[in-house]
Design a protein around this motif. Structure first.
Motif, PDB file in Angstrom:
ATOM      1  N   PHE A 132       0.840  -1.201   0.000  1.00  0.00           N
ATOM      2  CA  PHE A 132       0.000   0.000   0.000  1.00  0.00           C
ATOM      3  C   PHE A 132       0.875   1.252   0.000  1.00  0.00           C
ATOM      4  O   PHE A 132       0.633   2.203  -0.767  1.00  0.00           O
ATOM      5  N   GLY A 135       2.248   2.006  -3.334  1.00  0.00           N
ATOM      6  CA  GLY A 135       1.293   2.330  -4.388  1.00  0.00           C
ATOM      7  C   GLY A 135       0.917   1.165  -5.277  1.00  0.00           C
ATOM      8  O   GLY A 135       0.378   1.360  -6.373  1.00  0.00           O
ATOM      9  N   THR A 137      -1.085  -1.475  -4.207  1.00  0.00           N
ATOM     10  CA  THR A 137      -2.397  -1.973  -3.837  1.00  0.00           C
ATOM     11  C   THR A 137      -3.189  -0.813  -3.244  1.00  0.00           C
ATOM     12  O   THR A 137      -2.616   0.092  -2.629  1.00  0.00           O
ATOM     13  N   ARG A 138      -4.500  -0.859  -3.439  1.00  0.00           N
ATOM     14  CA  ARG A 138      -5.375   0.169  -2.847  1.00  0.00           C
ATOM     15  C   ARG A 138      -5.940  -0.285  -1.505  1.00  0.00           C
ATOM     16  O   ARG A 138      -6.714   0.433  -0.872  1.00  0.00           O
ATOM     17  N   HIS A 296      -8.347  -1.762 -13.191  1.00  0.00           N
ATOM     18  CA  HIS A 296      -7.337  -1.762 -12.125  1.00  0.00           C
ATOM     19  C   HIS A 296      -7.127  -3.180 -11.614  1.00  0.00           C
ATOM     20  O   HIS A 296      -8.074  -3.873 -11.248  1.00  0.00           O
ATOM     21  N   ASP A 298      -5.503  -5.559  -8.641  1.00  0.00           N
ATOM     22  CA  ASP A 298      -5.106  -5.452  -7.236  1.00  0.00           C
ATOM     23  C   ASP A 298      -4.865  -6.840  -6.672  1.00  0.00           C
ATOM     24  O   ASP A 298      -5.403  -7.842  -7.156  1.00  0.00           O
TER      25      ASP A 298
END
Length: 448
Positions: A132, A135, A137-138, A296, A298
């Motif tokens: 995280f 940058g 993974t959200r 996106h 992830d």
């Protein structure tokens, strides 16, 4: 044709007598390699398993405990060396022993991830938050405690609970308004009594994290990395996933994926390579689970091993003969100039998301319910016969209810990629009942 090797063998770390030993022994035999097995003690229900292993392998060592240790590996390597055996490398598909494989390979001078790297990958809480911050993974994660459980339930959001170090979706489930700390304690108590899975939860036993829920379609990237060069050999789409109160069941997969374009696959491959670079993962085989939504990619998790179920078999059918186990073994044995890296690249996805294979695969995994099994059979009314059929349970077996998946069987199909538009939906529909299982009625003793 596999490259032939002479004058040595590979040590396989087997958990309670299993861990793909049949597949690995076959792969080693095809290369002219000897098979050495170090196994923890099988469960009481499988006391004959060691005799089966002795028919498969050239040498079998079994410990008195259900879990292997560093000392067991050291002693086994020393004993093999003392008896004049040449051990070229060590392999295990059991995630709870992956750090022991690294430990052995370091002692043998084989290029592999370091033991500390493996343990860091298995700490999903620390890993998630590191990615995280980078940058990649959200999603953020926190330790699950009675207080954090209540705090997340009070928030207006979706969250997911899973073990900090887990395996096979054991104890992984969406956080719901009815989830209580007693549920967590129940799963933890079950894990302590689970001979097979307890070793996969780390020295401190089962602990949990809570993280933001990842929406989207689920996929897995099958990756082989040699000296920092990452190759995506296969990309599977999990076309059916069932989330229950105590686990997540991955029912069916297809490859190549049916719901993402080449450009979207290319973005996923680039993202996977950034993950590996950030974590300095320069060697090994990885089963990287991800979700895709709104352009996106992830991360679900990074598994530093071959994927379970029929992932390796599916890759073999896709490539025309090279399974993930084959490629992992070859990567461990590869030498500069022997052509392995060129062969690996030729089998893998290109950077623009294209696959060289003309094959497609579909496989379905079947899970058992609680009860005593009366009968199991494979249907003959299918649009295409399976190329792999595994039945893992039989009449008379009893299934207990636990927080982990209990496999009943699995079937794999291969077909031309240009016929996927027709065959994939047919197989997805028809295969749902391809294994017929009947359970005994508790009240009358008959099937239900």
């Amino acid at each position: 044709m596999h490259k032939q090797h002479t004058g040595g063998g590979i040590l396989l770390l087997s958990h309670v007598g299993y861990s793909f030993v049949e597949d690995l022994a076959s792969a080693l035999g095809a290369r002219g390699l000897r098979t050495f097995v170090l196994s923890s003690r099988p469960e009481p229900a499988h006391t004959g398993r060691l005799d089966e292993l002795r028919h498969l392998a050239d040498d079998v060592t079994a410990t008195d405990a259900h879990v292997l240790t560093h000392r067991d590996v050291e002693h086994c390597l020393a004993d093999l060396h003392r008896r004049g055996e040449t051990v070229l490398a060590c392999v295990t598909v059991w995630e709870g022993y992956r750090h022991l494989m690294s430990f052995a390979n370091e002692a043998l001078g084989v290029s592999d991830l370091g033991e500390k790297q493996i343990l860091a990958l298995r700490d999903k809480l620390t890993l998630r938050n590191r990615l995280f911050e980078a940058g990649l993974t959200r999603v953020r994660a926190a330790e699950l405690t009675p207080a954090s459980l209540a705090a997340h339930q009070a928030l207006d959001g979706r969250y997911f609970v899973k073990p900090v170090s887990g395996i096979a979706s054991y104890g992984a489930f969406p956080l719901g308004p009815g989830t209580t700390w007693a549920d967590i304690e129940r799963i933890t108590a079950e894990s302590r009594d689970d001979t097979v899975y307890a070793s996969a939860f780390g020295d401190d036993g089962l602990t949990f994290l809570v993280e933001d829920y990842l929406p989207g379609r689920e996929f897995s990237f099958e990756v082989v990395v040699t000296d920092g060069a990452a190759h995506v050999v296969a990309l599977h789409e999990k076309c059916e996933v069932t989330e229950t109160a105590g686990t997540v069941l991955e029912n069916a997969c297809t490859s190549p994926p049916v719901s993402v374009t080449a450009a979207e696959r290319a973005a996923g491959i680039a993202w996977v390579r950034r993950l590996l670079t950030e974590l300095d993962l320069r060697w090994g085989c990885f089963h990287i689970e991800a979700r895709y939504e709104d352009s996106h990619w992830d991360l679900i998790e990074i598994n530093p091993r071959v994927g379970g179920s029929l992932i390796s078999h599916s890759t073999r059918e896709l490539t025309g003969g090279a399974s993930l186990l084959d490629l992992w073994i070859d990567a461990l044995l590869a030498k500069p100039g022997d052509g392995f890296r060129e062969r690996l690249a030729a089998l893998s996805y290109t950077a623009d998301g294209r696959t060289p294979t003309q094959n497609a695969t579909f496989f379905r995994v079947f899970f058992a319910e609680k009860g005593r099994i009366a009968s199991v059979r494979v249907s003959e009314e299918l649009p295409l016969p399976p190329v792999v059929t595994h039945l893992l349970l039989k009449a008379g077996d009893t299934v207990d209810a636990t927080a982990r998946e209990v496999f009943l069987g699995q079937l794999l199909w291969r077909y031309p990629r240009d016929e996927a538009d027709r065959l994939f939906p047919e197989l997805a529909r028809a295969s749902a009942h391809a294994i017929d299982i009947q359970y005994e009625r508790q009240d009358e003793g008959g099937p239900r």
